[in-house]
Design a protein around this motif. Structure first.
Motif, PDB file in Angstrom:
ATOM      1  N   LYS A   2      30.907  51.511  21.085  1.00 31.90           N
ATOM      2  CA  LYS A   2      31.376  51.570  19.705  1.00 31.90           C
ATOM      3  C   LYS A   2      32.899  51.446  19.650  1.00 31.90           C
ATOM      4  CE  LYS A   2      29.617  54.478  16.673  1.00 31.90           C
ATOM      5  NZ  LYS A   2      29.297  55.735  15.935  1.00 31.90           N
ATOM      6  N   VAL A   3      33.589  52.197  20.488  1.00 29.50           N
ATOM      7  CA  VAL A   3      35.053  52.152  20.491  1.00 29.50           C
ATOM      8  C   VAL A   3      35.556  50.780  20.895  1.00 29.50           C
ATOM      9  CG1 VAL A   3      37.129  53.066  21.602  1.00 29.50           C
ATOM     10  CG2 VAL A   3      35.296  54.621  20.912  1.00 29.50           C
ATOM     11  N   ALA A   4      34.951  50.196  21.924  1.00 27.73           N
ATOM     12  CA  ALA A   4      35.373  48.875  22.386  1.00 27.73           C
ATOM     13  C   ALA A   4      35.127  47.814  21.315  1.00 27.73           C
ATOM     14  CB  ALA A   4      34.650  48.511  23.674  1.00 27.73           C
ATOM     15  N   SER A   5      34.023  47.933  20.573  1.00 27.79           N
ATOM     16  CA  SER A   5      33.745  46.986  19.482  1.00 27.79           C
ATOM     17  C   SER A   5      34.853  47.025  18.442  1.00 27.79           C
ATOM     18  CB  SER A   5      32.409  47.326  18.819  1.00 27.79           C
ATOM     19  OG  SER A   5      31.338  47.178  19.723  1.00 27.79           O
ATOM     20  N   ALA A   6      35.282  48.247  18.091  1.00 26.52           N
ATOM     21  CA  ALA A   6      36.372  48.395  17.124  1.00 26.52           C
ATOM     22  C   ALA A   6      37.676  47.852  17.691  1.00 26.52           C
ATOM     23  CB  ALA A   6      36.527  49.863  16.742  1.00 26.52           C
ATOM     24  N   ALA A   7      37.920  48.117  18.978  1.00 24.90           N
ATOM     25  CA  ALA A   7      39.158  47.657  19.601  1.00 24.90           C
ATOM     26  C   ALA A   7      39.222  46.134  19.643  1.00 24.90           C
ATOM     27  CB  ALA A   7      39.275  48.234  21.010  1.00 24.90           C
ATOM     28  N   VAL A   8      38.115  45.488  19.948  1.00 22.17           N
ATOM     29  CA  VAL A   8      38.070  44.022  19.972  1.00 22.17           C
ATOM     30  C   VAL A   8      38.365  43.463  18.580  1.00 22.17           C
ATOM     31  CG1 VAL A   8      36.541  42.027  20.195  1.00 22.17           C
ATOM     32  CG2 VAL A   8      36.557  43.783  21.965  1.00 22.17           C
ATOM     33  N   LYS A   9      37.713  44.022  17.568  1.00 25.52           N
ATOM     34  CA  LYS A   9      37.916  43.539  16.194  1.00 25.52           C
ATOM     35  C   LYS A   9      39.347  43.748  15.729  1.00 25.52           C
ATOM     36  CE  LYS A   9      33.086  44.173  14.839  1.00 25.52           C
ATOM     37  NZ  LYS A   9      32.122  44.932  14.006  1.00 25.52           N
ATOM     38  N   ALA A  10      39.992  44.807  16.225  1.00 23.10           N
ATOM     39  CA  ALA A  10      41.382  45.086  15.858  1.00 23.10           C
ATOM     40  C   ALA A  10      42.372  44.395  16.797  1.00 23.10           C
ATOM     41  CB  ALA A  10      41.626  46.589  15.854  1.00 23.10           C
ATOM     42  N   LYS A  11      41.844  43.604  17.752  1.00 27.31           N
ATOM     43  CA  LYS A  11      42.664  42.849  18.703  1.00 27.31           C
ATOM     44  C   LYS A  11      43.554  43.757  19.562  1.00 27.31           C
ATOM     45  CE  LYS A  11      42.709  38.472  16.189  1.00 27.31           C
ATOM     46  NZ  LYS A  11      41.524  38.791  15.380  1.00 27.31           N
ATOM     47  N   CYS A  12      42.948  44.828  20.076  1.00 25.30           N
ATOM     48  CA  CYS A  12      43.656  45.780  20.929  1.00 25.30           C
ATOM     49  C   CYS A  12      43.243  45.618  22.387  1.00 25.30           C
ATOM     50  CB  CYS A  12      43.335  47.218  20.512  1.00 25.30           C
ATOM     51  SG  CYS A  12      43.736  47.634  18.806  1.00 25.30           S
ATOM     52  N   ALA A  13      44.186  45.802  23.291  1.00 29.13           N
ATOM     53  CA  ALA A  13      43.840  45.969  24.703  1.00 29.13           C
ATOM     54  C   ALA A  13      43.105  47.296  24.857  1.00 29.13           C
ATOM     55  CB  ALA A  13      45.087  45.934  25.561  1.00 29.13           C
ATOM     56  N   TYR A  14      42.327  47.416  25.936  1.00 28.66           N
ATOM     57  CA  TYR A  14      41.415  48.559  26.061  1.00 28.66           C
ATOM     58  C   TYR A  14      41.433  49.112  27.476  1.00 28.66           C
ATOM     59  CZ  TYR A  14      36.870  51.014  26.185  1.00 28.66           C
ATOM     60  OH  TYR A  14      35.868  51.944  26.328  1.00 28.66           O
ATOM     61  N   ILE A  15      41.429  50.459  27.587  1.00 26.88           N
ATOM     62  CA  ILE A  15      41.337  51.165  28.867  1.00 26.88           C
ATOM     63  C   ILE A  15      40.364  52.318  28.695  1.00 26.88           C
ATOM     64  CG2 ILE A  15      42.586  52.646  30.504  1.00 26.88           C
ATOM     65  CD1 ILE A  15      45.142  51.082  29.735  1.00 26.88           C
ATOM     66  N   ASP A  16      39.467  52.538  29.666  1.00 22.77           N
ATOM     67  CA  ASP A  16      38.637  53.746  29.621  1.00 22.77           C
ATOM     68  C   ASP A  16      38.470  54.337  31.010  1.00 22.77           C
ATOM     69  OD1 ASP A  16      36.314  52.723  30.957  1.00 22.77           O
ATOM     70  OD2 ASP A  16      35.417  52.058  29.084  1.00 22.77           O
ATOM     71  N   PHE A  17      37.774  55.480  31.057  1.00 21.25           N
ATOM     72  CA  PHE A  17      37.618  56.245  32.293  1.00 21.25           C
ATOM     73  C   PHE A  17      36.152  56.378  32.690  1.00 21.25           C
ATOM     74  CE2 PHE A  17      41.293  57.793  29.936  1.00 21.25           C
ATOM     75  CZ  PHE A  17      42.301  57.698  30.874  1.00 21.25           C
ATOM     76  N   THR A  18      35.268  55.586  32.113  1.00 24.78           N
ATOM     77  CA  THR A  18      33.840  55.798  32.282  1.00 24.78           C
ATOM     78  C   THR A  18      33.401  55.713  33.744  1.00 24.78           C
ATOM     79  OG1 THR A  18      31.660  55.136  31.464  1.00 24.78           O
ATOM     80  CG2 THR A  18      33.165  53.372  32.036  1.00 24.78           C
ATOM     81  N   GLU A  19      32.342  56.431  34.050  1.00 24.78           N
ATOM     82  CA  GLU A  19      31.659  56.294  35.337  1.00 24.78           C
ATOM     83  C   GLU A  19      30.322  55.580  35.165  1.00 24.78           C
ATOM     84  OE1 GLU A  19      31.238  60.013  37.277  1.00 24.78           O
ATOM     85  OE2 GLU A  19      33.362  60.224  37.698  1.00 24.78           O
ATOM     86  N   ASP A  20      29.955  55.292  33.932  1.00 26.79           N
ATOM     87  CA  ASP A  20      28.643  54.719  33.647  1.00 26.79           C
ATOM     88  C   ASP A  20      28.674  53.201  33.834  1.00 26.79           C
ATOM     89  OD1 ASP A  20      25.903  55.556  32.179  1.00 26.79           O
ATOM     90  OD2 ASP A  20      26.523  53.556  31.546  1.00 26.79           O
ATOM     91  N   ASP A  21      27.894  52.699  34.806  1.00 28.25           N
ATOM     92  CA  ASP A  21      27.908  51.276  35.129  1.00 28.25           C
ATOM     93  C   ASP A  21      27.414  50.408  33.975  1.00 28.25           C
ATOM     94  OD1 ASP A  21      28.831  51.615  37.777  1.00 28.25           O
ATOM     95  OD2 ASP A  21      26.808  52.092  38.463  1.00 28.25           O
ATOM     96  N   VAL A  22      26.324  50.817  33.345  1.00 25.37           N
ATOM     97  CA  VAL A  22      25.741  50.020  32.262  1.00 25.37           C
ATOM     98  C   VAL A  22      26.714  49.900  31.101  1.00 25.37           C
ATOM     99  CG1 VAL A  22      23.875  49.898  30.559  1.00 25.37           C
ATOM    100  CG2 VAL A  22      23.370  50.582  32.915  1.00 25.37           C
TER     101      VAL A  22
END
Length: 368
Positions: A92-112
């Motif tokens: 959800k966050v990445a979808s919003a970031a893409v639409k707002a044309k933002c670079a993105y960083i996260d810390f997830t451990e979830d492969d999927v």
């Protein structure tokens, strides 16, 4: 040009990211941080109230619509999103970031979830870096560096333990060897999700908690078992290394107890979470133990081993897990701002020397 950063999540990692960014801005002489503006978004008034200073927004990120977050990012002129929310909100966050044309960083451990986020960024021309914490993250940059120092690498193990710095417990109660130092959701997830490995040249998924092994670092004994997420993109990217896997380090006896919980609950996420919250106390007195080992041969046929180990502690009021995890994400941001990372960033794209020479790493990865 001002860099506008939105930190999503005001939990312990999100608050640490915010503190690191604001502290680096105040003390910056490089020009990479001095023009940055940063604010935090979280669903929880309680989490927001723990912020000592600065800008923040309260928004229902769990049930809210993507368009609401997108609008906020656009209205605030955000250029970079650092996502420190639970993994199930990443898409959800990445979808919003893409639409707002933002670079993105996260810390997830979830492969999927990481795969889904990267897919959202495909073909956008925007920069996206997932799994940028400690493990996955820093330990993966270490692993890639080690195999690069062997002519014909055969195997790579990367492993990390987020542990209480001191502990005592009777052998009959191994559950007392562990304290919660980070997200219990992430802890359960790494114990029940399948683990990506490369074994004898084949990429596959294996069951978590298998492969119980002993690891000795400077005379201190730990146990290690396969857990999910920590290997990051190394299994895919190191196709020329026949054996690649990740293990989590614990004090002896821990995994016997965890296996009994998995058996008792049949791996039910919520049941395991409830048990862990009742059995594992939280602590701020933690230590990060890092170990990586690569084996192979040189061109002359000589068997060779390259290894790395260290322990890291908390910095400036942050716990060790906060300092290293948040510090790693900020180091990746620093490399982006310095023009050293762009596009879809995999772990093999991050040069270890460049990473360890960032201001963020030098300030927030401290050994004693």
């Amino acid at each position: 040009m001002t860099t506008k950063i939105a930190v999503l999540g005001a939990g312990q990692i999100g608050r640490a990211v915010y503190k690191i960014l604001t502290d680096l801005r105040e003390n910056d002489t490089s020009g990479l941080y001095s023009d940055n503006e940063v604010f935090v978004v979280d669903s929880s008034e309680e989490n927001i109230s723990k912020l000592v200073y600065g800008s923040h927004y309260v928004m229902n990120l769990t049930d809210g619509d993507v368009s609401e977050l997108t609008s906020l990012l656009v209205e605030q002129g955000v250029t970079h999103v650092i996502n420190a929310l639970p993994f199930f909100l990443n898409e959800k966050v990445a979808s919003a970031a893409v639409k707002a044309k933002c670079a993105y960083i996260d810390f997830t451990e979830d492969d999927v979830m990481a795969d889904r986020v990267q897919k959202l960024y495909e073909g956008t021309g925007l920069t996206c870096a997932v799994k940028c914490g400690l493990a996955p993250g820093f330990i993966n940059y270490v692993g890639y560096n080690l195999v690069g120092r062997i002519d014909i690498p055969d195997s790579l193990l990367v492993s990390v333990g987020a542990l209480p710095r001191t502990v005592s417990y009777p052998f009959t109660h191994p559950e007392q060897s562990y304290n919660l130092t980070w997200s219990v959701d992430g802890l359960v997830n790494e114990y029940i999700r399948p683990c990506r490995v490369r074994k004898d040249g084949k990429e596959m998924e294996i069951q978590a908690l298998d492969g119980l092994s002993k690891v000795v670092i400077d005379g201190s004994e730990y146990e290690a078992a396969y857990t999910s997420g920590g290997v990051g993109s190394l299994v895919r990217d190191l196709a020329y290394v026949p054996n690649v896997h990740y293990m989590t380090l614990r004090y002896p006896g821990h995994y016997k107890y965890v296996r009994s919980v998995v058996h008792e609950t049949h791996g039910d996420f919520e049941k395991m979470k409830k048990i862990f919250l009742s059995k594992f106390p939280t602590t701020d007195d933690d230590v990060i133990v890092v170990y990586s080992n690569a084996l192979g041969t040189n061109k002359d046929g000589t068997l060779v081993r390259r290894s790395y180990s260290d322990k890291f502690y908390g910095v400036d009021g942050l716990t060790a897990i906060q300092s290293t995890t948040a510090g790693s994400g900020v180091a990746i941001l620093e490399l982006m701002l310095d023009g050293k990372l762009s596009g879809t960033v995999n772990h093999t794209d991050v040069d270890l020397n460049s990473f360890t020479n960032t201001i963020a790493f030098k300030t927030y990865y401290k050994s004693r």
